[in-house]
Design a protein around this motif. Structure first.
Motif, PDB file in Angstrom:
ATOM      1  N   GLN A  66     -43.408  76.805  13.852  1.00 19.26           N
ATOM      2  CA  GLN A  66     -42.524  77.508  14.785  1.00 19.26           C
ATOM      3  C   GLN A  66     -43.292  77.960  16.030  1.00 19.26           C
ATOM      4  O   GLN A  66     -42.738  77.997  17.133  1.00 19.26           O
ATOM      5  CB  GLN A  66     -41.852  78.701  14.103  1.00 19.26           C
ATOM      6  CG  GLN A  66     -40.666  79.291  14.859  1.00 19.26           C
ATOM      7  CD  GLN A  66     -39.544  78.292  15.094  1.00 19.26           C
ATOM      8  OE1 GLN A  66     -39.725  77.280  15.775  1.00 19.26           O
ATOM      9  NE2 GLN A  66     -38.387  78.585  14.535  1.00 19.26           N
ATOM     10  N   ARG A  67     -44.582  78.248  15.884  1.00 22.14           N
ATOM     11  CA  ARG A  67     -45.403  78.579  17.050  1.00 22.14           C
ATOM     12  C   ARG A  67     -45.552  77.357  17.965  1.00 22.14           C
ATOM     13  O   ARG A  67     -45.574  77.496  19.193  1.00 22.14           O
ATOM     14  CB  ARG A  67     -46.784  79.073  16.604  1.00 22.14           C
ATOM     15  CG  ARG A  67     -46.757  80.483  16.031  1.00 22.14           C
ATOM     16  CD  ARG A  67     -48.062  80.854  15.343  1.00 22.14           C
ATOM     17  NE  ARG A  67     -47.987  82.205  14.829  1.00 22.14           N
ATOM     18  CZ  ARG A  67     -48.369  83.286  15.511  1.00 22.14           C
ATOM     19  NH1 ARG A  67     -48.863  83.159  16.729  1.00 22.14           N
ATOM     20  NH2 ARG A  67     -48.257  84.493  14.986  1.00 22.14           N
ATOM     21  N   THR A  70     -36.150  82.486  13.175  1.00 19.00           N
ATOM     22  CA  THR A  70     -36.914  82.916  12.002  1.00 19.00           C
ATOM     23  C   THR A  70     -36.162  82.653  10.697  1.00 19.00           C
ATOM     24  O   THR A  70     -36.615  83.064   9.634  1.00 19.00           O
ATOM     25  CB  THR A  70     -37.245  84.420  12.087  1.00 19.00           C
ATOM     26  OG1 THR A  70     -36.017  85.174  12.173  1.00 19.00           O
ATOM     27  CG2 THR A  70     -38.091  84.716  13.319  1.00 19.00           C
ATOM     28  N   VAL A 119     -43.737  85.708  14.202  1.00 20.93           N
ATOM     29  CA  VAL A 119     -43.043  84.927  15.230  1.00 20.93           C
ATOM     30  C   VAL A 119     -42.282  85.852  16.177  1.00 20.93           C
ATOM     31  O   VAL A 119     -42.284  85.664  17.400  1.00 20.93           O
ATOM     32  CB  VAL A 119     -42.106  83.887  14.576  1.00 20.93           C
ATOM     33  CG1 VAL A 119     -41.156  83.275  15.602  1.00 20.93           C
ATOM     34  CG2 VAL A 119     -42.930  82.793  13.905  1.00 20.93           C
TER      35      VAL A 119
END
Length: 242
Positions: free
Chosen positions: A148-149, A169, A180
């Motif tokens: 997700q980063r 998320t 996040v």
């Protein structure tokens, strides 16, 4: 100036007796450099709101502006170019290309647009999202939070006017989700980025400056300085969890 502005936006799916109004006369401005969360019960119009605001869907009536640009009347090719250059997206499913490494995934929007990769900016973004030691890794070699980063870095690399998050998320465990969310909070505060995030989670919404509450296709409330407890209580009064 608002980074995004919706004026009397309605969205109706279907026709005749089978028509369903997903949004009803929604008017709201999203301030530039802010973090805005959008919440509401299932079927309240959250995803439709995001899709119309981001130029992914066309309202049935009303107008949407991105900065000073009015989206209504633009053709699909024009909208595609606008989204590619001026909007970033982060989704629940990270939507990374498995065969590409971190750097290749992050710079994909630039290559699709035929734009030059600014190596200095790329390195700065990877550092900010905590991936400087993972540049050559492919998605399968990364944790969910790291993937997700990568998606957030990809959303930032084009210097967009606004980043839209659709349950960013939702696929992460609680601790990873907080990492996040802190990152999204940081890009607003330290990079002056504008973020609009659809979420069902009061903990996630509490990271925002403002929470907009949708019900039956309308904005029924807005909350500044949200806390998880205040957001949960307001959602309960909307009938979301009763």
């Amino acid at each position: 100036m608002d980074v995004v502005r919706l004026d009397a936006v309605s969205k109706v799916y279907g026709k005749g007796q089978g028509a369903v109004a997903a949004l009803r006369e929604v008017s709201v401005g999203i301030p530039r450099g802010s973090f805005t969360a959008v919440m509401g019960p299932s079927g309240s119009g959250k995803s439709t709101f995001l899709h119309c605001a981001a130029g992914l869907d066309v309202p049935s009536s009303g107008s949407v502006r991105l900065g000073g640009t009015k989206l209504s009347g633009m053709g699909e090719d024009e909208l595609t170019e606008l989204r590619r250059k001026r909007v970033g997206f982060v989704f629940q499913a990270f939507n990374l290309v498995p065969a590409l490494d971190v750097v290749e995934n992050v710079t994909l929007p630039l290559r699709l647009a035929g734009a030059r990769v600014d190596r200095g900016r790329l390195e700065e973004i990877l550092r900010r999202v905590g991936l400087e030691g993972r540049a050559g890794h492919r998605p399968a070699q990364l944790s969910g939070g790291q993937q997700q980063r990568v998606a957030i870095a990809r959303a930032l690399v084009t210097r967009p006017e606004v980043v839209f998050g659709d349950e960013p998320t939702g696929a992460l465990d609680t601790m990873t989700a907080r990492d996040v969310l802190r990152l999204l909070r940081e890009v607003v505060q330290s990079m002056g980025q504008s973020v609009v995030m659809v979420t069902h989670d009061p903990l996630a919404a509490a990271y925002a400056d403002t929470v907009l509450f949708l019900a039956d296709g309308r904005i029924v409330d807005a909350m500044t300085g949200p806390t998880p407890e205040k957001v949960a209580e307001r959602m309960t009064r909307l009938g979301a969890w009763t």
